[in-house]
Motif scaffolding. Structure first.
Motif, mmCIF file in Angstrom:
data_model
loop_
_atom_site.group_PDB
_atom_site.id
_atom_site.type_symbol
_atom_site.label_atom_id
_atom_site.label_comp_id
_atom_site.label_asym_id
_atom_site.label_seq_id
_atom_site.Cartn_x
_atom_site.Cartn_y
_atom_site.Cartn_z
ATOM 1 N N GLN A 1 58.234 -5.192 -46.882
ATOM 2 C CA GLN A 1 57.664 -4.712 -45.736
ATOM 3 C C GLN A 1 57.473 -5.936 -44.966
ATOM 4 N N SER A 2 58.120 -5.936 -43.740
ATOM 5 C CA SER A 2 57.760 -6.972 -42.867
ATOM 6 C C SER A 2 58.527 -8.214 -43.236
ATOM 7 N N VAL A 3 57.512 -9.370 -43.231
ATOM 8 C CA VAL A 3 57.909 -10.697 -43.725
ATOM 9 C C VAL A 3 58.175 -10.471 -45.349
ATOM 10 N N ASN B 1 61.402 -12.047 -47.473
ATOM 11 C CA ASN B 1 61.239 -12.645 -48.642
ATOM 12 C C ASN B 1 61.922 -11.920 -49.596
ATOM 13 N N ALA B 2 61.818 -10.593 -49.615
ATOM 14 C CA ALA B 2 62.760 -10.083 -50.926
ATOM 15 C C ALA B 2 64.369 -10.202 -50.567
ATOM 16 N N CYS C 1 64.951 -2.050 -51.049
ATOM 17 C CA CYS C 1 64.436 -1.345 -49.816
ATOM 18 C C CYS C 1 63.684 -2.532 -49.127
ATOM 19 N N VAL C 2 64.170 -2.458 -47.606
ATOM 20 C CA VAL C 2 63.638 -3.436 -46.812
ATOM 21 C C VAL C 2 63.141 -2.651 -45.492
ATOM 22 N N ASP C 3 61.753 -2.704 -45.193
ATOM 23 C CA ASP C 3 61.318 -2.035 -44.236
ATOM 24 C C ASP C 3 60.499 -3.163 -43.184
ATOM 25 N N ILE D 1 65.119 0.180 -43.332
ATOM 26 C CA ILE D 1 64.192 1.094 -42.338
ATOM 27 C C ILE D 1 63.634 0.196 -41.324
ATOM 28 N N CYS D 2 63.585 0.771 -40.127
ATOM 29 C CA CYS D 2 62.940 0.020 -38.903
ATOM 30 C C CYS D 2 62.613 0.993 -37.948
ATOM 31 N N GLY D 3 61.609 0.791 -37.167
ATOM 32 C CA GLY D 3 61.051 1.750 -36.100
ATOM 33 C C GLY D 3 61.461 1.087 -34.928
ATOM 34 N N ASP D 4 61.697 1.691 -33.743
ATOM 35 C CA ASP D 4 62.284 1.323 -32.616
ATOM 36 C C ASP D 4 60.905 1.143 -31.659
ATOM 37 N N ALA D 5 59.975 1.518 -32.130
ATOM 38 C CA ALA D 5 58.832 1.331 -31.369
ATOM 39 C C ALA D 5 57.941 0.076 -32.090
#
Length: 245
Positions: A139-141, A145-146, A161-163, A216-220
């Protein structure tokens, strides 16, 4: 560059939450990074595999997730993002990068990637983990890293999974500094001349193993430009899927 690079990480040793508050069984674990730095983590067994050895053998976990957390705090604040997984039948390994929480050392960009690789290798080596059912959630950074850790070679994975990950350190620096009014004019200079793009995941995404990937990403999202996660998805090898929230 080292000074500006430090703004990507905000480690603390503050205790934010405890697994007991969520009714979670867990084990304190310690392992070494690739350069010998001591790392700390929490291993949460899948609920249906928890308890007696006979029960664990009778019904094994769906799989194991290694959780690479974001840039601030420590594992005691980030395990809450994955605390639902044990009830769904998954083992979970949450760990702290060097300099975070109870892990030793000082945080560096290269170090966080090496620590992610070490956590994956540690999980794979556990006798209660099926190495063929090992996945990584970043998640995030931690997602950035993953990607680098998986592309550099951390052994076979069943999924990634990359969030909310960013594609490049310079692009992330531009996005964040443009949101600070007194840095508007200097944003391009800061990103170009004061931030290294070493280990940026966009360079590694095409080298990812051909295992199922979910982006996964959020447009906000106000911390990471969601278009960077889409860029990573487009550059990655298949099979892959993209969720824009």
């Amino acid at each position: 560059m080292a000074l500006v690079d430090s703004f990507f990480y905000y480690p603390t040793d503050k205790v934010y939450d405890q697994p007991e508050e969520y009714g979670l069984e867990y084990e304190n674990v310690w392992f070494s990074s690739t350069d010998g730095v001591g790392l700390h983590g929490w291993f949460f067994p899948a609920e249906r595999a928890a308890g007696s050895r006979q029960a664990a053998e009778a019904e094994r976990a769906v799989g194991t997730v290694v959780h690479c957390h974001g840039n601030a705090g420590n594992v005691s604040g980030h395990f809450r993002f994955v605390e639902w997984l044990p009830a769904a039948g998954w083992n979970v390994l949450c760990f702290d990068y060097r300099g975070f929480g109870r892990s030793s050392g000082t945080v560096t960009r290269r170090g966080t990637v090496d620590d992610a690789r070490a956590a994956i290798e540690y999980a794979r080596g556990r006798t209660d983990v099926d190495a063929e059912r090992l996945c990584v959630l970043g998640q995030s950074v931690g997602g950035s890293n993953a990607i680098v850790a998986a592309a550099e070679g951390c052994g076979p994975l069943a999924g990634l999974c990359v969030d909310g990950a960013f594609a490049s350190y310079r692009a992330e620096a531009r996005f964040v500094t443009r949101r600070v009014w007194y840095l508007w004019g200097a944003s391009p200079l800061i990103a170009r001349y004061m931030v290294s793009d070493d280990l940026s995941p966009i360079e590694y995404a095409p080298r990812l193993p051909e295992v199922p990937k979910l982006f996964i990403c959020g447009d906000a999202d106000r911390i990471v430009d969601h278009r960077q996660t889409i860029e990573l998805y487009e550059a990655a090898t298949g099979p892959k899927e993209m969720w824009v929230i």
